[in-house]
Every structure is written in C-alpha cells, then in structure tokens.
Design a protein around this motif. Structure first.
Motif, PDB file in Angstrom:
ATOM      1  N   LEU A  97      12.684  36.750 -11.963  1.00 58.00           N
ATOM      2  CA  LEU A  97      12.028  36.724 -13.264  1.00 58.00           C
ATOM      3  C   LEU A  97      11.851  35.282 -13.706  1.00 58.00           C
ATOM      4  O   LEU A  97      12.760  34.448 -13.513  1.00 58.00           O
ATOM      5  N   VAL A  98      10.691  34.987 -14.295  1.00 59.10           N
ATOM      6  CA  VAL A  98      10.391  33.623 -14.732  1.00 59.10           C
ATOM      7  C   VAL A  98       9.699  33.666 -16.084  1.00 59.10           C
ATOM      8  O   VAL A  98       9.053  34.656 -16.452  1.00 59.10           O
ATOM      9  N   THR A  99       9.831  32.587 -16.851  1.00 58.64           N
ATOM     10  CA  THR A  99       9.047  32.407 -18.064  1.00 58.64           C
ATOM     11  C   THR A  99       8.037  31.298 -17.824  1.00 58.64           C
ATOM     12  O   THR A  99       8.242  30.412 -16.984  1.00 58.64           O
ATOM     13  N   GLY A 121      21.371  37.991 -14.680  1.00 63.73           N
ATOM     14  CA  GLY A 121      22.190  38.719 -15.639  1.00 63.73           C
ATOM     15  C   GLY A 121      21.888  38.414 -17.090  1.00 63.73           C
ATOM     16  O   GLY A 121      22.661  38.829 -17.976  1.00 63.73           O
ATOM     17  N   PHE A 122      20.787  37.708 -17.369  1.00 66.09           N
ATOM     18  CA  PHE A 122      20.476  37.406 -18.770  1.00 66.09           C
ATOM     19  C   PHE A 122      20.294  38.724 -19.509  1.00 66.09           C
ATOM     20  O   PHE A 122      19.582  39.616 -19.048  1.00 66.09           O
ATOM     21  N   PRO A 123      20.917  38.888 -20.700  1.00 70.29           N
ATOM     22  CA  PRO A 123      20.999  40.209 -21.324  1.00 70.29           C
ATOM     23  C   PRO A 123      19.672  40.828 -21.766  1.00 70.29           C
ATOM     24  O   PRO A 123      19.527  42.040 -21.760  1.00 70.29           O
ATOM     25  N   ASP A 124      18.685  40.021 -22.170  1.00 72.22           N
ATOM     26  CA  ASP A 124      17.398  40.561 -22.610  1.00 72.22           C
ATOM     27  C   ASP A 124      16.337  39.508 -22.317  1.00 72.22           C
ATOM     28  O   ASP A 124      15.989  38.705 -23.185  1.00 72.22           O
ATOM     29  N   PRO A 125      15.791  39.496 -21.103  1.00 75.16           N
ATOM     30  CA  PRO A 125      14.864  38.420 -20.710  1.00 75.16           C
ATOM     31  C   PRO A 125      13.661  38.267 -21.627  1.00 75.16           C
ATOM     32  O   PRO A 125      13.159  37.147 -21.805  1.00 75.16           O
ATOM     33  N   THR A 126      13.162  39.349 -22.236  1.00 72.85           N
ATOM     34  CA  THR A 126      11.985  39.202 -23.097  1.00 72.85           C
ATOM     35  C   THR A 126      12.284  38.331 -24.320  1.00 72.85           C
ATOM     36  O   THR A 126      11.360  37.751 -24.907  1.00 72.85           O
ATOM     37  N   ALA A 127      13.536  38.209 -24.711  1.00 73.78           N
ATOM     38  CA  ALA A 127      13.884  37.354 -25.848  1.00 73.78           C
ATOM     39  C   ALA A 127      13.552  35.891 -25.587  1.00 73.78           C
ATOM     40  O   ALA A 127      13.389  35.102 -26.530  1.00 73.78           O
ATOM     41  N   LEU A 128      13.435  35.522 -24.316  1.00 71.45           N
ATOM     42  CA  LEU A 128      13.142  34.131 -23.974  1.00 71.45           C
ATOM     43  C   LEU A 128      11.710  33.730 -24.287  1.00 71.45           C
ATOM     44  O   LEU A 128      11.383  32.553 -24.255  1.00 71.45           O
ATOM     45  N   TRP A 293      19.247  26.174 -25.922  1.00 71.38           N
ATOM     46  CA  TRP A 293      18.871  27.424 -26.587  1.00 71.38           C
ATOM     47  C   TRP A 293      19.111  28.621 -25.677  1.00 71.38           C
ATOM     48  O   TRP A 293      19.657  29.640 -26.112  1.00 71.38           O
ATOM     49  N   ARG A 294      18.727  28.526 -24.430  1.00 78.07           N
ATOM     50  CA  ARG A 294      18.910  29.649 -23.511  1.00 78.07           C
ATOM     51  C   ARG A 294      20.390  30.010 -23.367  1.00 78.07           C
ATOM     52  O   ARG A 294      20.751  31.182 -23.337  1.00 78.07           O
ATOM     53  N   GLU A 295      21.222  29.001 -23.290  1.00 78.92           N
ATOM     54  CA  GLU A 295      22.653  29.258 -23.130  1.00 78.92           C
ATOM     55  C   GLU A 295      23.221  29.961 -24.371  1.00 78.92           C
ATOM     56  O   GLU A 295      23.954  30.952 -24.269  1.00 78.92           O
ATOM     57  N   ARG A 296      22.855  29.452 -25.554  1.00 76.76           N
ATOM     58  CA  ARG A 296      23.397  30.045 -26.775  1.00 76.76           C
ATOM     59  C   ARG A 296      22.793  31.424 -27.036  1.00 76.76           C
ATOM     60  O   ARG A 296      23.482  32.348 -27.477  1.00 76.76           O
ATOM     61  N   LEU A 297      21.498  31.582 -26.752  1.00 75.26           N
ATOM     62  CA  LEU A 297      20.858  32.881 -26.942  1.00 75.26           C
ATOM     63  C   LEU A 297      21.514  33.934 -26.052  1.00 75.26           C
ATOM     64  O   LEU A 297      21.827  35.041 -26.509  1.00 75.26           O
ATOM     65  N   GLY A 298      21.716  33.603 -24.788  1.00 78.84           N
ATOM     66  CA  GLY A 298      22.357  34.546 -23.878  1.00 78.84           C
ATOM     67  C   GLY A 298      23.752  34.934 -24.337  1.00 78.84           C
ATOM     68  O   GLY A 298      24.130  36.110 -24.290  1.00 78.84           O
ATOM     69  N   SER A 299      24.510  33.955 -24.814  1.00 82.08           N
ATOM     70  CA  SER A 299      25.869  34.226 -25.287  1.00 82.08           C
ATOM     71  C   SER A 299      25.852  35.105 -26.523  1.00 82.08           C
ATOM     72  O   SER A 299      26.628  36.078 -26.634  1.00 82.08           O
TER      73      SER A 299
END
Length: 339
Positions: A97-99, A121-128, A293-299
């Motif tokens: 998966l890529v953005t 394992g990112f919890p909700d990829p569309t959030a990116l 942002w990606r790190e904090r969003l995933g957490s």
C-alpha cells in the motif's frame, strides 16, 4: 495475470464561473502505458475530495504550492493505492500500500519516488490521505498548543477539523471550541469528537457567540475559514495568542467569488497591542512533519485515542458529485471516493 492497459481519469472540461458542478468534469477511459525503468503501476483504492480544488480549477491565486488545473488537465490530490507492478531492484513490491498525489483516477504509472509506502500494520491506511496532517502541523508548528490552552478550530466538521479538535485535546488543550454551518454536525462534534462547544454562525452575531463560548479569550486558533470568523477570533484573542491559518473556505465556498481569495478584516491594533502571532501554514514548509505525523497518527488510532470520521463515496463516476457535496456542506469528516 496481465497488467491493466487502461485507466479511468477525471479531467476538467471547462472552468466554472461560480462553484464547480459535475457538468464541468469528464470521466474518460484512457490508455495506460506499461511501466518503464524505475516506474511503478498502482491501482488506487481511495482518494480525497477537498475544497481547495476550487482554487486550482478557477485559475485564480498566485504563488500556490501546487499548479493550477486547466481545461483538459486531470485532477489530482491525496490518494491511497496498491502496487500492481514495481521494479525488482526497487523498494516497493506488488501488494504494497502506498500514498501519493495522483488521485481522481483508478490506475496510474509513475516514478517510484512519487509513492510513500504505508507502514505494515498501520491501523487505518485511508486516514493517511485525510489532509489532517495540516491541522497537526498548525497545532504543533505555527500555533503550538500548550497545556491548559483554549483552542478554536473553525470549519470543525471537515477533513481537517474533525481530527484537529481531537489533536488539540491530545496536545493538552483545556477547552476546544469549533465552528460549523450545521446544527446537526455541531451535535456530532460535541457528542463524538471531544469538542466542548461548537458554534453555528448565522442568526446571532458570531462575535457574540464566541465571546460567550470563550469569556476569558482564546489562546490558539486553527483557522480554516477566514472572513468574519477570523475577524471575531482576533477580537477574542488573549495576549500572546497564536493563530495558524491553514485554509480559507469562506472564499472557496462563496459562489460570488472566483475562489482565488478570501478577504478578512483584521484589527491590526489588537494584533500589535496583544502580541498576537498570525502564521500561514503549508506542508511544503515543513518537510520533517510527515514522518512525525504518521507515527503519532498510527499510535493514536491504535490506542483508540483518536477516531477518523469520513464520508465514503462509492465509485470514480461519482467523484464530481462528491465535490459538489463538499461545497454544499453535505459531508462530515474526510470525503473519500472509494474504488
């Protein structure tokens, strides 16, 4: 399996005089080249529909961080895709998966450097692809939230605002105030997304509503609207308040304007005497932000401390109608076309 040889692409058919409608776009099936050296073939899974497209479509405005869209050009924007083919010596593999920024199409071929892998394992990829990184950047870079702050987020029911209120709380805000055009959305924002109160401009003067909601003043403003809401926020700011100017939908949603400006009256004397800071925010000025942002969003998503509201729209053929819904306010959270 054989690789696809065509792609469906949404293009601008004509510049609108006012707000764009479905009649200003075309959906075409076009040849898709085979990937060359260093190129990747991606099938899009979802892409974001956002109000800032009106500026690009209108041809108005100058010194924009992205190019205008002329008649005949394909639309673009944040998207989530799946790799179908990639160079054997590159970092990507089929199934990854890529953005990227090639939304408004179902398939594409582009240089591998234009794609950012989604962590396993990112919890909700569309959030990116939600654009909420701009809200996070505004609240951590341009107008940093401090513990105990009173924060105002305008356009709180949009893609940025629905996450920004939650982010402000996670960063230590004591009180979070929002604005939206809809009483029903105001109820959702307070019931589901942690806003203490949400104001609905119209009827009573907005400045009066804001004075009641923040009687001791505002410390931080994340402004996505401009216009009278920004005017009132400056008047309600405490000494040393910080403003992050992230959007200007009052101009983008006004059918009487061309979409390339958003005037607001600012009390410059109050800015001076109260030591206010008003800073525009763009992601291009903060290249270090995305990884953070990606790190904090995933957490936050994994822990349940943050939720990602969205309005799903099924099928690329409905994408132009989805843009109309964004302008009319008939969406909540990020508006995502799902393919």
């Amino acid at each position: 399996m054989p690789l696809p040889t065509t792609a469906r692409v949404v293009r601008l058919a004509a510049r609108p005089d006012g707000l764009p409608g479905p009649e200003h776009f075309t959906l075409a099936e076009e040849p898709l080249p085979a990937p060359g050296p260093g190129e990747v073939l991606v099938r899009n899974k979802a892409f974001l529909v956002f109000p800032g497209l009106r500026i690009l479509i209108s041809g108005q405005g100058s010194n924009l961080p992205v190019p205008h869209i002329a008649p005949g050009d394909a639309l673009f924007g944040p998207a989530l895709g799946e790799v179908l083919a990639a160079p054997a010596d590159g970092p990507l593999r089929p199934g990854d998966l890529v953005t990227h920024m090639h939304g408004w199409r179902d398939r594409l071929v582009a240089d591998a450097a234009q794609f950012t892998p989604v962590p396993d394992g990112f919890p909700d990829p569309t959030a990116l692809v939600s654009a909420a990184s701009a809200g996070y950047g505004g609240l951590t870079r341009s107008a940093p939230v401090r513990p105990g702050d009173v924060v105002l987020v305008t356009a709180a029911a949009g893609a940025v605002g629905t996450l920004a209120g939650q982010i402000a709380r996670l960063l230590g805000a004591a009180r979070v105030i929002g604005t939206t055009r809809s009483p029903a959305k105001a109820e959702r924002l307070t019931a589901e997304l942690g806003y203490d109160t949400v104001l609905v401009p119209g009827g009573r003067p907005f400045a009066e509503q804001l004075a009641e909601a923040a009687p001791e003043g505002l410390d931080v403003v994340l402004d996505l609207v401009g216009g009278e809401q920004l005017t009132a926020a400056v008047d309600a700011a405490r000494r040393g308040a910080r403003f992050a100017l992230v959007g200007a939908v009052s101009g983008q949603l006004d059918p009487a304007r061309r979409g390339g400006d958003s005037p607001a009256v600012i009390d410059s004397l109050r800015v001076t005497t109260h030591g206010l800071s008003l800073r525009g925010f763009t992601l291009l000025d903060h290249p270090d932000l995305e990884a953070e942002w990606r790190e904090r969003l995933g957490s936050w998503l994994s822990s349940g401390k943050l939720v990602f509201p969205r309005t799903p729209v099924a099928g690329i053929e409905r994408a132009p109608h989805a843009l109309t819904r964004v302008f009319t306010g008939d969406t909540f959270g990020a508006t995502l076309v799902e393919l």
